[in-house]
Design an enzyme around this catalytic site. Sequence first.
Site, PDB file in Angstrom:
ATOM      1  N   GLU A 243      40.879  43.948  35.122  1.00 18.52           N
ATOM      2  CA  GLU A 243      40.103  43.075  36.003  1.00 18.52           C
ATOM      3  C   GLU A 243      40.460  43.301  37.472  1.00 18.52           C
ATOM      4  OE1 GLU A 243      37.625  41.434  35.142  1.00 18.52           O
ATOM      5  OE2 GLU A 243      37.830  40.895  33.030  1.00 18.52           O
TER       6      GLU A 243
ATOM      7  N   ASP B 179      32.862  47.491  25.621  1.00 21.96           N
ATOM      8  CA  ASP B 179      31.648  47.920  26.308  1.00 21.96           C
ATOM      9  C   ASP B 179      31.817  48.990  27.390  1.00 21.96           C
ATOM     10  OD1 ASP B 179      33.051  46.033  27.755  1.00 21.96           O
ATOM     11  OD2 ASP B 179      31.383  44.650  28.005  1.00 21.96           O
TER      12      ASP B 179
ATOM     13  N   GLU C  92      24.570  41.732  32.848  1.00 24.32           N
ATOM     14  CA  GLU C  92      24.260  42.940  32.077  1.00 24.32           C
ATOM     15  C   GLU C  92      22.769  43.136  31.812  1.00 24.32           C
ATOM     16  OE1 GLU C  92      28.415  41.968  31.795  1.00 24.32           O
ATOM     17  OE2 GLU C  92      26.657  40.754  31.252  1.00 24.32           O
TER      18      GLU C  92
ATOM     19  N   ARG D 156      37.491  44.644  40.032  1.00 27.46           N
ATOM     20  CA  ARG D 156      37.050  43.672  41.041  1.00 27.46           C
ATOM     21  C   ARG D 156      37.602  43.997  42.428  1.00 27.46           C
ATOM     22  NH1 ARG D 156      35.696  38.196  38.043  1.00 27.46           N
ATOM     23  NH2 ARG D 156      36.003  38.805  35.879  1.00 27.46           N
TER      24      ARG D 156
END
Length: 599
Positions: free
Chosen positions: A184, A321, A501, A188
């Site tokens: 993360e 994913d 998404e 980010r």
Amino acid sequence: MVANRKKNRSLTTTIFLLIVAYLLLVWLPLSRIGSSQNKHPNPTPINKKLPSKDTIHLSEATERYPVTSYIPLPTSPSTIPRIQYDFPKESRKDRKQRIKRQEAVKKAFMYSWNGYKDHAWLRDEVSPKSGRYQDSFSGWGATLVDSLDTLIIMGLDDEFQLAVEALDQIDFSTTFSDQVNVFEIVIRYMGGLIAANDLTNGKYPILIRKAEELGDMIFNAFDTHNRMPQMRWEWAKSAQGEEIKPSEVTSLAELGSLTVEFTRLSQLTGNPKYFDAVQRITNELDRSQMTTRLPGLWPVSINADELTFDRSEFTLGGAADSTYEYLPKEHILLGGQTDQYRDMYTNAIESIKKNMLFRAMTKEEDRQVLFTANNRVMKGGLMKFQYVQEHLKCFLGGTVGLAAKIFNRTEDIAIARGLTDGCVWAYDQMPTGIMPESMIYTPCEDMNHCPWDESRWYGDVLGQPMKSRGHLERAQRLVEDEGIPPGVVQFQDPSYKLRPEAVESVFIMYRITGDRSLQDTAWRMFQSIDKATRTKYGHSAIEDVRNPLPQLSDKMESFWLAETLKYFYLIFSAPDHISLDDYVLSTEAHPFKRPSENA
């Protein structure tokens, strides 16, 4: 004559000074009202405490397992096929409508951004309903950094300047968090800094300096016996010279989704260590890809300590994913100089088509609504399918479309569109016009011929065949009580978390195909989301998309500004604005310049 000239000159000077004074005191402030009425004053850091003298800082940590020879970064880009559609000249009417929609998205962004500035500046997130703040990602100002490139893309120059000036107050060498979520933090923070640097052509040195500062810190998470990173990194151990080890339970997405950011950092700094770090992970994924229980795919959970890939659960949803998403994107960012990522993608997509892809049975028999199942593979090879679609899986339509273009897999374009249309269909079935986090569907028995079978659907809802009127009545009551639309079997999680998404795939398919109906689709989605999620200090995740007046969960993650609204804005932008032939968009929608654009 001379005296009169002096008197006239004096009078002229007096009049001139009076005019200047009028302009400065009256007209100029009035003229600025229109341009400055939306401008925010300098925000104040919210409850920002300076580190104490006892605070641990990670500076120059001594590596226990140093790399003696780095894997070199490719440097000579080759030709990659054109991705974007060759758009015709836009009509005046179409342009007017597009800009109107674009401005609506921009206003929604500013509404949430101002809520963050007022109530959570330099914290990670604002709580949009209560006005409190949350520090979910080490407290380094996640929303601020994640939104940097969105501010540039939307032309919000004053806001961008405020954000850049605040970067000096972020200290990546320390955090209150016991563990740093490496994945993360990279997507980010590092992604936001690198993209802002690329979009401004290196005009602000602090951007790349901070990206490198963060990269050097995170690099310590790779200092393990096999150079696989500890993804929930016990950073204080590294700071104090203690050994760390990779986790025996590491998610596929976290391990395999650092490539694009680290590669771009190496390209920009000339330091090969970042690329080396992620290329070692790729080599392990490559080595194991065809040896798993579902060859071509990796299990959702990996033992990164022993580098074993023998677990049974496979999905393209959460925790898996973005590893698949990054296969074609890393190929593009490396300039197509190696076949490794192409080959890995080919293995993956063929296995997906064979073992995961399914068509949902709907009343719209002429519409291919495609999703991917979760698959549990037992040791004997027996497969157990769960026909569940998560919002997180909606990235796949765009990824398959992108790969179809760059790898000349034209036969996959229809699959990419079907996957995208599946998520759009799911949006359209809900009272709020928003797809939930996850649902289970009735699969078609034949991908090409799928007539609606109401009895079979009711049987799936009830969990048993329809053998009596009592069964039918029970199924009908369940459908009514749960608000289940035809084709859907069960809601696993009816919430919406402001996820990007679905619109991501709609945007990519629009740029690939030029189909303007996808802009109308995006507008319908945006209006529904804006209406259902807008609250006092921004936009909030909601608890149940079946409720026309849903309960707000008081959560606004940084990806709302960094991804969701960015994609909505870009689909209503001119096609050459962040062209897919010029940029690679990360899993957090951060645009990185492709190698052909490098200086």
